[in-house]
Design a protein around this motif. Structure first.
Motif, mmCIF file in Angstrom:
data_model
loop_
_atom_site.group_PDB
_atom_site.id
_atom_site.type_symbol
_atom_site.label_atom_id
_atom_site.label_comp_id
_atom_site.label_asym_id
_atom_site.label_seq_id
_atom_site.Cartn_x
_atom_site.Cartn_y
_atom_site.Cartn_z
ATOM 1 N N ASN A 266 0.802 -1.231 0.000
ATOM 2 C CA ASN A 266 0.000 0.000 0.000
ATOM 3 C C ASN A 266 0.830 1.274 0.000
ATOM 4 O OD1 ASN A 266 -2.263 -1.554 0.084
ATOM 5 N ND2 ASN A 266 -2.523 -1.402 2.297
ATOM 6 N N ILE A 267 2.137 1.153 -0.251
ATOM 7 C CA ILE A 267 2.967 2.352 -0.162
ATOM 8 C C ILE A 267 2.681 3.297 -1.332
ATOM 9 C CG2 ILE A 267 5.015 1.588 -1.452
ATOM 10 C CD1 ILE A 267 6.544 2.853 1.066
ATOM 11 N N GLU A 268 2.149 2.739 -2.452
ATOM 12 C CA GLU A 268 1.866 3.607 -3.600
ATOM 13 C C GLU A 268 0.895 4.715 -3.212
ATOM 14 O OE1 GLU A 268 1.948 0.155 -4.278
ATOM 15 O OE2 GLU A 268 0.021 -0.270 -3.368
ATOM 16 N N MET A 269 -0.103 4.346 -2.389
ATOM 17 C CA MET A 269 -1.098 5.340 -1.994
ATOM 18 C C MET A 269 -0.464 6.417 -1.110
ATOM 19 S SD MET A 269 -3.605 4.515 -3.627
ATOM 20 C CE MET A 269 -3.570 3.186 -4.793
ATOM 21 N N ASP A 270 0.402 5.972 -0.177
ATOM 22 C CA ASP A 270 1.087 6.944 0.680
ATOM 23 C C ASP A 270 1.996 7.855 -0.138
ATOM 24 O OD1 ASP A 270 -0.126 6.298 3.001
ATOM 25 O OD2 ASP A 270 1.493 5.064 3.809
ATOM 26 N N ALA A 271 2.638 7.276 -1.156
ATOM 27 C CA ALA A 271 3.550 8.087 -1.973
ATOM 28 C C ALA A 271 2.765 9.155 -2.746
ATOM 29 C CB ALA A 271 4.328 7.193 -2.944
ATOM 30 N N ILE A 272 1.617 8.756 -3.298
ATOM 31 C CA ILE A 272 0.788 9.733 -4.016
ATOM 32 C C ILE A 272 0.304 10.804 -3.037
ATOM 33 C CG2 ILE A 272 -1.367 10.054 -5.283
ATOM 34 C CD1 ILE A 272 -0.977 7.160 -6.325
ATOM 35 N N LEU A 273 -0.080 10.350 -1.856
ATOM 36 C CA LEU A 273 -0.547 11.268 -0.824
ATOM 37 C C LEU A 273 0.552 12.265 -0.449
ATOM 38 C CD1 LEU A 273 -3.019 11.702 0.919
ATOM 39 C CD2 LEU A 273 -1.955 10.287 2.654
ATOM 40 N N ALA A 274 1.788 11.753 -0.345
ATOM 41 C CA ALA A 274 2.906 12.632 0.007
ATOM 42 C C ALA A 274 3.062 13.722 -1.042
ATOM 43 C CB ALA A 274 4.189 11.813 0.126
ATOM 44 N N VAL A 275 2.916 13.336 -2.310
ATOM 45 C CA VAL A 275 3.023 14.317 -3.394
ATOM 46 C C VAL A 275 1.904 15.361 -3.263
ATOM 47 C CG1 VAL A 275 2.925 14.626 -5.887
ATOM 48 C CG2 VAL A 275 4.127 12.668 -4.935
ATOM 49 N N ALA A 276 0.702 14.880 -2.923
ATOM 50 C CA ALA A 276 -0.437 15.794 -2.801
ATOM 51 C C ALA A 276 -0.280 16.720 -1.597
ATOM 52 C CB ALA A 276 -1.727 14.993 -2.682
ATOM 53 N N ILE A 277 0.087 16.151 -0.450
ATOM 54 C CA ILE A 277 0.275 16.987 0.739
ATOM 55 C C ILE A 277 1.381 18.001 0.477
ATOM 56 C CG2 ILE A 277 1.000 16.996 3.165
ATOM 57 C CD1 ILE A 277 -0.323 14.329 3.527
ATOM 58 N N GLY A 278 2.389 17.603 -0.308
ATOM 59 C CA GLY A 278 3.493 18.499 -0.628
ATOM 60 C C GLY A 278 3.077 19.664 -1.499
ATOM 61 N N GLY A 279 1.791 19.762 -1.805
ATOM 62 C CA GLY A 279 1.291 20.916 -2.541
ATOM 63 C C GLY A 279 1.535 20.831 -4.035
ATOM 64 N N ASN A 280 1.951 19.655 -4.524
ATOM 65 C CA ASN A 280 2.173 19.525 -5.964
ATOM 66 C C ASN A 280 0.846 19.296 -6.669
ATOM 67 O OD1 ASN A 280 5.186 19.508 -6.157
ATOM 68 N ND2 ASN A 280 4.877 17.825 -4.722
ATOM 69 N N ASN A 281 0.751 19.847 -7.879
ATOM 70 C CA ASN A 281 -0.459 19.662 -8.666
ATOM 71 C C ASN A 281 -0.476 18.244 -9.226
ATOM 72 O OD1 ASN A 281 -2.577 19.714 -10.363
ATOM 73 N ND2 ASN A 281 -1.887 21.495 -11.548
ATOM 74 N N LEU A 282 -1.495 17.451 -8.842
ATOM 75 C CA LEU A 282 -1.540 16.068 -9.307
ATOM 76 C C LEU A 282 -1.838 16.008 -10.799
ATOM 77 C CD1 LEU A 282 -3.229 14.103 -6.405
ATOM 78 C CD2 LEU A 282 -0.822 14.461 -6.887
ATOM 79 N N GLY A 283 -2.206 17.137 -11.397
ATOM 80 C CA GLY A 283 -2.449 17.183 -12.837
ATOM 81 C C GLY A 283 -1.192 17.484 -13.640
ATOM 82 N N GLY A 284 -0.047 17.532 -12.975
ATOM 83 C CA GLY A 284 1.214 17.753 -13.670
ATOM 84 C C GLY A 284 1.625 19.207 -13.689
ATOM 85 N N GLY A 285 2.823 19.461 -14.224
ATOM 86 C CA GLY A 285 3.324 20.821 -14.320
ATOM 87 C C GLY A 285 4.321 21.142 -13.225
ATOM 88 N N LYS A 286 4.161 22.340 -12.629
ATOM 89 C CA LYS A 286 5.134 22.786 -11.621
ATOM 90 C C LYS A 286 5.207 21.812 -10.452
ATOM 91 C CE LYS A 286 5.924 27.195 -10.655
ATOM 92 N NZ LYS A 286 5.652 28.599 -10.286
ATOM 93 N N PHE A 287 6.393 21.619 -9.938
ATOM 94 C CA PHE A 287 6.524 20.692 -8.807
ATOM 95 C C PHE A 287 7.643 21.140 -7.877
ATOM 96 C CE2 PHE A 287 10.485 18.503 -9.791
ATOM 97 C CZ PHE A 287 10.668 18.834 -11.127
ATOM 98 N N LYS A 288 7.542 20.699 -6.639
ATOM 99 C CA LYS A 288 8.617 20.905 -5.655
ATOM 100 C C LYS A 288 8.861 19.580 -4.966
ATOM 101 C CE LYS A 288 9.878 25.345 -4.545
ATOM 102 N NZ LYS A 288 8.952 26.225 -5.266
ATOM 103 N N MET A 289 10.010 18.992 -5.230
ATOM 104 C CA MET A 289 10.298 17.697 -4.638
ATOM 105 C C MET A 289 10.369 17.789 -3.120
ATOM 106 S SD MET A 289 13.223 15.092 -5.831
ATOM 107 C CE MET A 289 12.623 14.540 -7.395
#
Lengths: 358, 324
Positions: A266-289
């Protein structure tokens, strides 16, 4: 002058606000609950080495695989505008390859571990390439494309090793998964730092970050500007594959055992969540690792907090869900707009007050 | 075109006839076995190996195997076996429901049905016998062993499997009774959903809280290993005559070796070896005898051991250990 610099930093990095607030809240909450919560001590482990110990170490250590995977997930999200849900399965495959190579050799030495890591990296990158080509060449939605590997990945991991929970025991393996003798910091934390530096160098000395962003924002425009959009998407999936290999290796080395059904489940869900909580747009484009990394640590801190609070096992997921709903709602565009309007109002008011005072 | 298809069909039928007559000529007992695939777990792998070795040509069987995690695929495999005219049908069902019609078909066709490992919700008249594990008994055996250690106090870290699974419910039940009775103290009870790494984190959080504990009761071997890794990193001794008692389940070979080395204290078995018991019953039926030793639900409960680190031998590991 200094003040404008800091305010500029915050306006540039406003997306980091949500994960930072989340971590801060968890820290404050835990300190109120138990002032000793974050105290770090030194103990002697059963091999006689002095090592760091405490909840802070547990959080940083335990989050390692998640942090590494969310680094790769950020790139895939930014470039392709979708998520890879096969990272857990791919990490299981990578871990199995790692174990297979080590079990195939005569003895576990530094060289054989290095070769095993190389092998699992290559395999994971090939699978990443497979995912990437489905997305880049065939224009399949990333979540659908990676659904294939998500479904069959753990079976593939089983085929590699056959038997249930094969084990490998060696001081080198425990040095990777737990502590290097003489160094009190858990090795997975060090590996995360190395990965972070590698990515930072990659972005510093190449234009990859910019390319990924432009492909994510507008693929057509990027192509017209001479960026190989297909190649960039492919590359982001291959990099994620490499991240999976590292995470798989850490996962295996922690206990010197691989259970293909449960490793990094189930880590895939946590990883996606981490990206979302990190304020990254899940639709692509600008990102901050960095945002994703902070998000990953926030998720792990939340888990450890729930364990420390002894929340009943049946309720853990519900508590986690509530916190996540709040975090994601805070980061949503609607709330963000309202907040920025609100802060502008305050600023304009304080601005006039400031002028009057001057 | 139609003629060709007809010809093809006729050929297939001839071949089928030829082959089935060959099979009967050998005078083997035909058995259809419906099971879950070996990739499901270490338990299943040992289970599948057990059935493949017992129901072999050398032992006088002509066995056909079908593996699936899906109930509907299992059902259609069972139907195929019945139409193939097997003598016996052996089933480890993916789900407990939906089997009535197929089992009735089997009864009408004169096929005797045995259930193994998992029960099916149906009229007991529809099968000959079921050879199953009693998970609750596994928990009780383990807890009784723990009580027999006569510790001054029991401060237990209880790491659970996936909530709601048979193994979790059975292995948790016995310990919960002790918690309620007050004979043992629950330091923490948390699910790691069979995940080794999660078990390590749970144990770490207890160690970090500074709360005292002297027993780790993990509902499978992997999670026990995870907990032990946390103890090792914190410099807490474990095993025979040490600070913390470590208990696991499933009897993987590597886990039993930990017992032999004295690093763990107890490992509870969940026996995947049901083939011999069923084979014996089939032989009884073939000889015209009656099956004995069934309980009211027509079950035979597998005899399951709990291994104590101070008594285990190399031989036990070879005989009862799973995997490599």
């Amino acid at each position: 002058m200094k003040k404008t610099k800091t305010s500029q930093f915050f306006s540039n990095n406003s997306q980091l606000l949500i994960p930072l607030i989340a971590i801060l809240l968890l820290i404050v909450f835990n300190l109120i609950r138990d002032p000793e919560f974050f105290s770090v001590g030194i103990t002697t482990n059963n091999r006689g080495d002095a090592v760091l110990q405490g909840n802070l170490v547990s959080i940083l250590n335990g989050a390692s695989e998640l942090v590494i995977l969310s680094m790769g997930m950020t790139l895939v999200t930014a470039a392709s505008g979708g998520q890879d849900i096969s990272v857990g399965a791919l990490a299981a495959i990578a871990g199995s390859v790692f174990v297979k190579v080590l079990k195939g050799g005569p003895a576990i030495t530094g060289t054989s571990v290095f070769l095993a890591f190389l092998a699992c990296c290559v395999v994971a990158m090939i699978f990443g390439c497979f995912n990437g080509s489905l997305v880049a060449f065939f224009n399949i939605q990333p979540m659908i494309a990676t659904l294939i590997l998500f479904t069959c990945g753990r079976s593939i991991a089983y085929w590699i090793n056959g038997g249930a929970t094969p084990t490998i025991t060696s001081p080198i393996i425990s040095a990777i998964g737990s502590f290097i003798p003489g160094i009190p910091v858990p090795t997975p934390i060090l590996i995360v730092i190395v990965m972070g530096i590698l990515f930072a160098l990659l972005f510093r000395f190449t234009s990859l970050g910019l390319y990924i962003q432009s492909v994510g924002i507008n693929q057509g425009a990027a192509r017209l500007n001479g960026i190989n959009a297909v190649g960039i998407k492919l590359l982001s999936f291959i990099l994620l594959g490499a991240c999976c290999a590292v995470a798989g290796m850490i996962g295996v080395s922690r206990l010197g055992l691989i259970n293909h059904e449960t490793i990094l489940i189930n880590i895939e869900m946590d990883a996606i969540l981490a990206v979302a909580i990190g304020g990254n747009n899940l639709g692509g484009g600008k990102f901050k690792m960095l945002g994703s990394v902070l998000g990953a640590y926030a998720i792990q801190a939340l888990t450890i907090t729930l364990y420390a609070m002894k929340v009943p096992s049946t309720d853990v997921k519900a508590y986690k869900a509530v916190v996540i709903i709040i975090l994601v709602a805070l980061g949503s565009p609607v709330v963000k707009d309202t907040m920025s309007r609100f802060s502008k109002k305050i600023k304009s008011r304080s601005g006039t007050v400031g002028k009057e005072a001057a | 075109m139609r003629k060709r298809i007809a010809l093809l069909l006729a050929l297939v039928m001839v071949f089928a006839l030829a082959f089935s007559s060959v099979a009967h000529a050998d005078d083997l007992i035909t058995v259809g076995i419906v099971n879950n695939p070996p990739s499901e777990s270490g338990y299943r792998e040992a289970n599948v190996k057990d059935f493949e070795s017992v129901f072999s040509k050398e032992n006088g069987y002509d066995a056909k195997f079908s593996y699936s995690l899906k109930n509907d695929e299992q059902l259609s495999a069972a139907r195929t076996f019945i139409t193939d005219g097997v003598d016996y049908l052996l089933i480890s069902a993916a789900e407990t429901t939906g089997w009535d019609a197929v089992l009735k078909d089997a009864q009408d066709a004169g096929v005797s049905v045995f259930l193994f490992d998992r029960m099916i919700d149906c009229d007991p008249e529809l099968f000959e016998a079921a050879v199953v594990s009693d998970m609750a008994q596994e928990g009780e055996t383990a807890v009784n062993w723990l009580l027999a250690q006569k510790l001054d106090e029991y401060n237990v870290i209880h790491i659970q499997g996936a909530m709601g699974s048979d193994a979790q419910l059975g292995r948790t039940g016995a310990l919960d009774e002790q918690f309620e009775a007050g004979t043992m103290k629950k330091v923490v009870q948390q699910t790691a959903t069979w995940d080794e790494a999660e078990a390590k984190k749970i144990t770490e959080s207890v160690i970090n809280s500074g709360e005292p504990f002297n027993v780790i009761y993990a509902e499978n071997d992997g999670m026990a290993k995870g907990a032990v890794a946390a103890l090792d990193e914190a410099g807490i001794t474990h095993g025979v005559g040490k600070d913390v008692i470590v208990m696991g389940f499933d009897c993987n070979k590597w886990a039993l070796r930990e017992l032999l080395a004295g690093n763990w204290n107890y490992d509870g078995q969940c026996s995947p070896f049901q083939a011999q018991v069923i084979s014996d019953m089939i032989q009884t039926l073939e000889d015209g005898g009656e099956i004995e030793g069934l309980n009211d639900a027509k079950q035979i409960i597998s005899v399951e051991k709990g291994f104590d680190a101070s008594e285990i031998t190399e031989e036990d590991i070879d005989t009862y250990g799973l995997g490599e």
